[in-house]
Design an enzyme around this catalytic site. Structure first.
Site, mmCIF file in Angstrom:
data_model
loop_
_atom_site.group_PDB
_atom_site.id
_atom_site.type_symbol
_atom_site.label_atom_id
_atom_site.label_comp_id
_atom_site.label_asym_id
_atom_site.label_seq_id
_atom_site.Cartn_x
_atom_site.Cartn_y
_atom_site.Cartn_z
ATOM 1 N N SER A 48 0.515 6.079 -12.750
ATOM 2 C CA SER A 48 0.525 6.626 -11.930
ATOM 3 C C SER A 48 0.785 7.405 -11.504
ATOM 4 O O SER A 48 2.690 7.811 -12.066
ATOM 5 C CB SER A 48 0.488 5.789 -10.512
ATOM 6 O OG SER A 48 0.128 6.391 -9.350
ATOM 7 N N TYR A 86 3.249 -2.263 -5.797
ATOM 8 C CA TYR A 86 2.366 -1.257 -6.859
ATOM 9 C C TYR A 86 2.859 0.045 -7.463
ATOM 10 O O TYR A 86 2.901 -0.585 -9.145
ATOM 11 C CB TYR A 86 1.178 -0.324 -5.868
ATOM 12 C CG TYR A 86 0.022 0.590 -7.026
ATOM 13 C CD1 TYR A 86 -0.719 0.167 -7.712
ATOM 14 C CD2 TYR A 86 0.151 1.135 -7.082
ATOM 15 C CE1 TYR A 86 -1.436 0.641 -8.034
ATOM 16 C CE2 TYR A 86 -0.231 2.736 -7.250
ATOM 17 C CZ TYR A 86 -1.735 2.180 -8.513
ATOM 18 O OH TYR A 86 -2.102 3.124 -9.113
HETATM 19 N N1 LIG Z 1 -7.942 5.494 -8.027
HETATM 20 C C1 LIG Z 1 -6.430 6.335 -7.460
HETATM 21 O O1 LIG Z 1 -6.121 7.038 -6.904
HETATM 22 C C2 LIG Z 1 -5.441 5.767 -9.011
HETATM 23 C C3 LIG Z 1 -4.112 6.949 -8.941
HETATM 24 C C4 LIG Z 1 -3.159 6.270 -9.961
HETATM 25 C C5 LIG Z 1 -3.484 6.064 -10.832
HETATM 26 N N2 LIG Z 1 -5.001 4.641 -11.490
HETATM 27 C C6 LIG Z 1 -4.955 3.765 -12.272
HETATM 28 O O2 LIG Z 1 -6.076 3.439 -11.684
HETATM 29 C C7 LIG Z 1 -6.509 3.089 -13.104
HETATM 30 C C8 LIG Z 1 -8.063 2.436 -13.035
HETATM 31 O O3 LIG Z 1 -8.257 2.654 -11.467
HETATM 32 P P1 LIG Z 1 -9.707 2.782 -10.157
HETATM 33 O O4 LIG Z 1 -9.168 4.275 -9.434
HETATM 34 O O5 LIG Z 1 -10.127 3.294 -11.346
HETATM 35 O O6 LIG Z 1 -9.809 2.114 -9.847
HETATM 36 P P2 LIG Z 1 -11.491 1.198 -10.227
HETATM 37 O O7 LIG Z 1 -12.431 1.714 -10.233
HETATM 38 O O8 LIG Z 1 -10.959 -0.321 -9.265
HETATM 39 O O9 LIG Z 1 -10.906 0.519 -11.495
HETATM 40 C C9 LIG Z 1 -10.051 -0.523 -11.649
HETATM 41 C C10 LIG Z 1 -10.696 -0.957 -12.940
HETATM 42 O O10 LIG Z 1 -9.647 -1.888 -13.370
HETATM 43 C C11 LIG Z 1 -10.934 -3.449 -13.799
HETATM 44 N N3 LIG Z 1 -9.906 -4.612 -13.255
HETATM 45 C C12 LIG Z 1 -9.198 -5.222 -12.222
HETATM 46 N N4 LIG Z 1 -8.474 -6.358 -12.114
HETATM 47 C C13 LIG Z 1 -9.055 -6.559 -13.524
HETATM 48 C C14 LIG Z 1 -8.426 -8.047 -14.574
HETATM 49 N N5 LIG Z 1 -7.631 -9.015 -13.862
HETATM 50 N N6 LIG Z 1 -8.562 -7.790 -15.882
HETATM 51 C C15 LIG Z 1 -9.623 -6.655 -16.701
HETATM 52 N N7 LIG Z 1 -10.447 -5.536 -15.737
HETATM 53 C C16 LIG Z 1 -9.853 -5.458 -14.306
HETATM 54 C C17 LIG Z 1 -12.098 -3.306 -12.877
HETATM 55 O O11 LIG Z 1 -12.863 -4.220 -13.456
HETATM 56 P P3 LIG Z 1 -12.960 -6.024 -13.006
HETATM 57 O O12 LIG Z 1 -13.630 -5.838 -11.377
HETATM 58 O O13 LIG Z 1 -14.662 -5.779 -13.226
HETATM 59 O O14 LIG Z 1 -13.108 -6.582 -13.490
HETATM 60 C C18 LIG Z 1 -11.856 -2.000 -12.817
HETATM 61 O O15 LIG Z 1 -12.953 -1.619 -14.203
HETATM 62 C C19 LIG Z 1 -5.668 1.215 -12.473
HETATM 63 O O16 LIG Z 1 -4.373 1.080 -13.244
HETATM 64 C C20 LIG Z 1 -5.253 2.058 -11.647
HETATM 65 O O17 LIG Z 1 -3.691 1.425 -11.184
HETATM 66 C C21 LIG Z 1 -5.918 4.759 -9.797
#
Ligand SMILES: NC(=O)c1ccc[n+]([C@@H]2O[C@H](COP(=O)([O-])OP(=O)(O)OC[C@H]3O[C@@H](n4cnc5c(N)ncnc54)[C@H](OP(=O)(O)O)[C@@H]3O)[C@@H](O)[C@H]2O)c1
Length: 274
Positions: free
Chosen positions: A142, A155
């Site tokens: 991130s 986080y």
């Molecule tokens: N959105 C932002 O603003 C942002 C910014 C910077 C970085 N990120 C990073 O981007 C990555 C993806 O997040 P996103 O923004 O795409 O959010 P998201 O739409 O909530 O996606 C999160 C994904 O992680 C999976 N997940 C969560 N816990 C899990 C577990 N225990 N085992 C397997 N899968 C798991 C969820 O699937 P299930 O619930 O089906 O398991 C989902 O597919 C994360 O690492 C986050 O820290 C996001």
């Protein structure tokens, strides 16, 4: 430039958001895609979509905090799609709470999923990559990996762990032909905030973060990941201005603390956080 055609990639957290968008973008680039998350129905929908467009994909339901499940995911991917070219350790979640309001179990859980969950899926793919003398490991960190932001302590710490591990591993593995990249998205429109809200209770401040110039679609991150797969580099950033702001914050910690302190006081005054 690496030709991605028919190269298998294993992606965690692909049932929604950045992981889902990246799986689609990789499939469009001709890669074979193995996807993992806990919600099987959403993975199946994605796999059907990719296959419907002529691509190759498999789904594996499991939690990244389970090392055996991650090993079986990589095994299934290699059996069905061939030797792993790349792993994108992307699964993760956040919360919006003070450290005092977070239980030890909550803090540990975030490390288990965000940090250990990354290593759990990278580790079983690495021996094959090293044997073949080629491969690519990517972790979704991130922009907050560079800064400890109030109400996101655990986080930011998990994202900094990914960043630091990624950076060190890059120099250990690149002489053996394996690229290591960390991805540093800014605020991205995904389910991330809903999940954080579920972990933190109702936080009006989180709603503010879904709009504005520093919020991007998941496809922007997905496209940047595909570019990095074609032409590997150490860090993937999707906003030059945020990257520069983070560099200034690192160079001037007093200035960054002044701004963060002011922001935290305002949020306490408004009663935005527990
Ligand atoms: N959105 C932002 O603003 C942002 C910014 C910077 C970085 N990120 C990073 O981007 C990555 C993806 O997040 P996103 O923004 O795409 O959010 P998201 O739409 O909530 O996606 C999160 C994904 O992680 C999976 N997940 C969560 N816990 C899990 C577990 N225990 N085992 C397997 N899968 C798991 C969820 O699937 P299930 O619930 O089906 O398991 C989902 O597919 C994360 O690492 C986050 O820290 C996001």
């Amino acid at each position: 430039m690496i030709d991605l055609h028919a190269k298998p990639i294993a992606i965690t957290g692909a049932s929604s958001g950045i992981g889902r968008a990246t799986a689609s973008a990789c499939a469009q680039a001709g890669m074979y895609v193995a996807v993992m998350a806990r919600r099987r129905d959403m993975l199946d929908e994605l796999v059907d979509e990719i296959r419907g467009e002529g691509g190759r994909a498999i789904a594996f339901a499991g939690s990244v905090d389970d090392p055996d499940a991650c090993a079986r995911f990589i095994e299934a991917s290699e059996r069905e799609l061939g030797p792993t070219h790349a792993v994108f350790a992307n699964a993760g979640f956040g919360s919006y709470k003070t450290v005092l309001a977070s239980s030890e179990a909550e803090l540990r859980r975030m490390f288990e999923v965000n940090f250990w969950g990354s290593l759990n899926v990278i580790n079983p793919a690495l021996p094959g990559m090293l044997e073949r003398g080629r491969g690519h490991v990517l972790m979704c960190s991130s922009c907050l990996s560079k800064l400890g932001v109030p109400f996101h302590a655990a986080y930011c710490a998990t994202k900094a762990c990914q960043d630091m591990f990624g950076r060190a591993m890059r120099h250990e593995l690149s002489p053996r032909g394996v690229h290591v990249s960390t991805v540093h998205p800014i605020g991205t429109r995904t389910d991330f905030r809903d999940t954080a809200r579920a972990h933190s209770g109702s936080t009006p401040a989180m709603d503010e973060q879904t709009q504005g110039p520093f919020v991007q679609p998941a496809e922007t991150v997905a496209d940047a990941v595909v570019r990095c797969l074609r032409q590997p580099r150490g860090e993937v950033w999707t906003s030059l201005s945020v990257r520069l702001a983070m560099a200034v914050a690192l160079a001037c910690p007093g200035l960054a603390d002044w701004g963060l302190g002011r922001m935290a006081r305002k949020k306490f005054e408004r009663g935005d956080v527990q």
